[in-house]
Design a protein around this motif. Structure first.
Motif, PDB file in Angstrom:
ATOM      1  N   ASN A 253       0.829  -1.197   0.000  1.00 29.07           N
ATOM      2  CA  ASN A 253       0.000   0.000   0.000  1.00 29.07           C
ATOM      3  C   ASN A 253       0.867   1.252   0.000  1.00 29.07           C
ATOM      4  N   GLN A 254       1.995   1.143  -0.696  1.00 27.05           N
ATOM      5  CA  GLN A 254       2.918   2.265  -0.838  1.00 27.05           C
ATOM      6  C   GLN A 254       2.245   3.369  -1.641  1.00 27.05           C
ATOM      7  N   ALA A 255       2.284   4.575  -1.122  1.00 27.33           N
ATOM      8  CA  ALA A 255       1.709   5.706  -1.852  1.00 27.33           C
ATOM      9  C   ALA A 255       2.501   5.948  -3.136  1.00 27.33           C
ATOM     10  N   LEU A 256       1.852   6.543  -4.105  1.00 21.56           N
ATOM     11  CA  LEU A 256       2.530   6.875  -5.354  1.00 21.56           C
ATOM     12  C   LEU A 256       3.577   7.961  -5.119  1.00 21.56           C
ATOM     13  N   PRO A 257       4.632   7.957  -5.956  1.00 20.86           N
ATOM     14  CA  PRO A 257       5.727   8.919  -5.750  1.00 20.86           C
ATOM     15  C   PRO A 257       5.395  10.311  -6.298  1.00 20.86           C
ATOM     16  N   PHE A 258       4.367  10.950  -5.741  1.00 21.45           N
ATOM     17  CA  PHE A 258       4.040  12.311  -6.163  1.00 21.45           C
ATOM     18  C   PHE A 258       5.110  13.279  -5.672  1.00 21.45           C
ATOM     19  N   LYS A 259       5.489  14.207  -6.551  1.00 18.44           N
ATOM     20  CA  LYS A 259       6.335  15.323  -6.131  1.00 18.44           C
ATOM     21  C   LYS A 259       5.401  16.452  -5.746  1.00 18.44           C
ATOM     22  N   ARG A 260       5.548  16.938  -4.517  1.00 15.43           N
ATOM     23  CA  ARG A 260       4.722  18.047  -4.053  1.00 15.43           C
ATOM     24  C   ARG A 260       5.217  19.348  -4.689  1.00 15.43           C
ATOM     25  N   ILE A 261       4.317  20.093  -5.263  1.00 17.48           N
ATOM     26  CA  ILE A 261       4.683  21.385  -5.832  1.00 17.48           C
ATOM     27  C   ILE A 261       3.741  22.439  -5.256  1.00 17.48           C
ATOM     28  N   LYS A 262       4.115  23.700  -5.429  1.00 18.45           N
ATOM     29  CA  LYS A 262       3.340  24.776  -4.818  1.00 18.45           C
ATOM     30  C   LYS A 262       2.889  25.802  -5.856  1.00 18.45           C
ATOM     31  N   SER A 263       3.828  26.265  -6.654  1.00 18.52           N
ATOM     32  CA  SER A 263       3.531  27.414  -7.515  1.00 18.52           C
ATOM     33  C   SER A 263       3.507  27.031  -8.992  1.00 18.52           C
ATOM     34  N   LEU A 264       3.035  27.968  -9.805  1.00 19.16           N
ATOM     35  CA  LEU A 264       3.044  27.782 -11.248  1.00 19.16           C
ATOM     36  C   LEU A 264       4.479  27.605 -11.748  1.00 19.16           C
ATOM     37  N   ALA A 265       5.413  28.350 -11.155  1.00 14.08           N
ATOM     38  CA  ALA A 265       6.830  28.230 -11.542  1.00 14.08           C
ATOM     39  C   ALA A 265       7.330  26.805 -11.309  1.00 14.08           C
ATOM     40  N   ASP A 266       6.932  26.201 -10.180  1.00 15.15           N
ATOM     41  CA  ASP A 266       7.305  24.809  -9.886  1.00 15.15           C
ATOM     42  C   ASP A 266       6.813  23.887 -11.002  1.00 15.15           C
ATOM     43  N   ILE A 267       5.545  24.064 -11.358  1.00 13.95           N
ATOM     44  CA  ILE A 267       4.943  23.192 -12.371  1.00 13.95           C
ATOM     45  C   ILE A 267       5.651  23.365 -13.707  1.00 13.95           C
ATOM     46  N   GLU A 268       5.887  24.624 -14.086  1.00 18.12           N
ATOM     47  CA  GLU A 268       6.542  24.877 -15.371  1.00 18.12           C
ATOM     48  C   GLU A 268       7.929  24.252 -15.423  1.00 18.12           C
ATOM     49  N   GLN A 269       8.645  24.328 -14.301  1.00 19.89           N
ATOM     50  CA  GLN A 269       9.970  23.718 -14.227  1.00 19.89           C
ATOM     51  C   GLN A 269       9.878  22.202 -14.429  1.00 19.89           C
ATOM     52  N   HIS A 270       8.928  21.560 -13.742  1.00 23.42           N
ATOM     53  CA  HIS A 270       8.773  20.108 -13.865  1.00 23.42           C
ATOM     54  C   HIS A 270       8.272  19.702 -15.246  1.00 23.42           C
ATOM     55  N   LEU A 271       7.429  20.528 -15.859  1.00 22.15           N
ATOM     56  CA  LEU A 271       6.972  20.230 -17.218  1.00 22.15           C
ATOM     57  C   LEU A 271       8.141  20.272 -18.199  1.00 22.15           C
ATOM     58  N   ARG A 272       9.069  21.200 -17.981  1.00 25.99           N
ATOM     59  CA  ARG A 272      10.265  21.269 -18.837  1.00 25.99           C
ATOM     60  C   ARG A 272      11.125  20.015 -18.679  1.00 25.99           C
TER      61      ARG A 272
END
Length: 130
Positions: free
Chosen positions: A2-21
């Motif tokens: 029952n291991q949780a999925l390896p989600f990376k916690r993000i906060k801001s739009l900048a975080d998301i854009e960085q991870h999308l890149r």
């Protein structure tokens, strides 16, 4: 397992854009999950949907991002506004170019089997047609 999925916690739009890149460089598709501690459906998703073995297999090659909007502060609200998200749980799917595929967006709780089928349909939609 029952291991949780390896989600990376993000906060801001900048975080998301960085991870999308990064995902783009790695030719990875992305799942962005809007989550909050006070969101009952989010906890159901964590417990029953994300914990499901079939879901884990379906998601194994995707970059999993989780926007924690528990605080509902200015940054959270700006992020939700940017993606036109009313509130959690909302699940957004991005292709390897970092483009969201709106047709695949899920709002609210979804059970494991329909969710893993949904992921597979999204992935198949990205395959080049012969």
């Amino acid at each position: 397992n029952n291991q949780a999925l390896p989600f990376k916690r993000i906060k801001s739009l900048a975080d998301i854009e960085q991870h999308l890149r990064i995902a783009q460089q790695n030719q990875q598709t992305v799942l962005l999950d809007f989550y909050a501690d006070w969101c009952i459906s989010c906890h159901e998703m964590e417990a029953f949907t994300f914990g499901d073995p079939q879901v884990k297999i379906a998601l194994k090659d995707m970059l999993l991002l989780q926007a924690d909007v528990t605080q509902n502060d200015k940054v959270d609200r700006a992020l939700m506004k940017h993606f036109s998200v009313m509130g959690p749980p909302s699940l957004l799917f991005f292709d390897t170019q970092g483009q969201e595929h709106n047709a695949y967006r899920i709002v609210g709780h979804v059970a494991a089997k329909p969710f893993s089928d949904h992921i597979k349909r999204f992935q198949q939609s990205l395959l080049p047609t012969p």
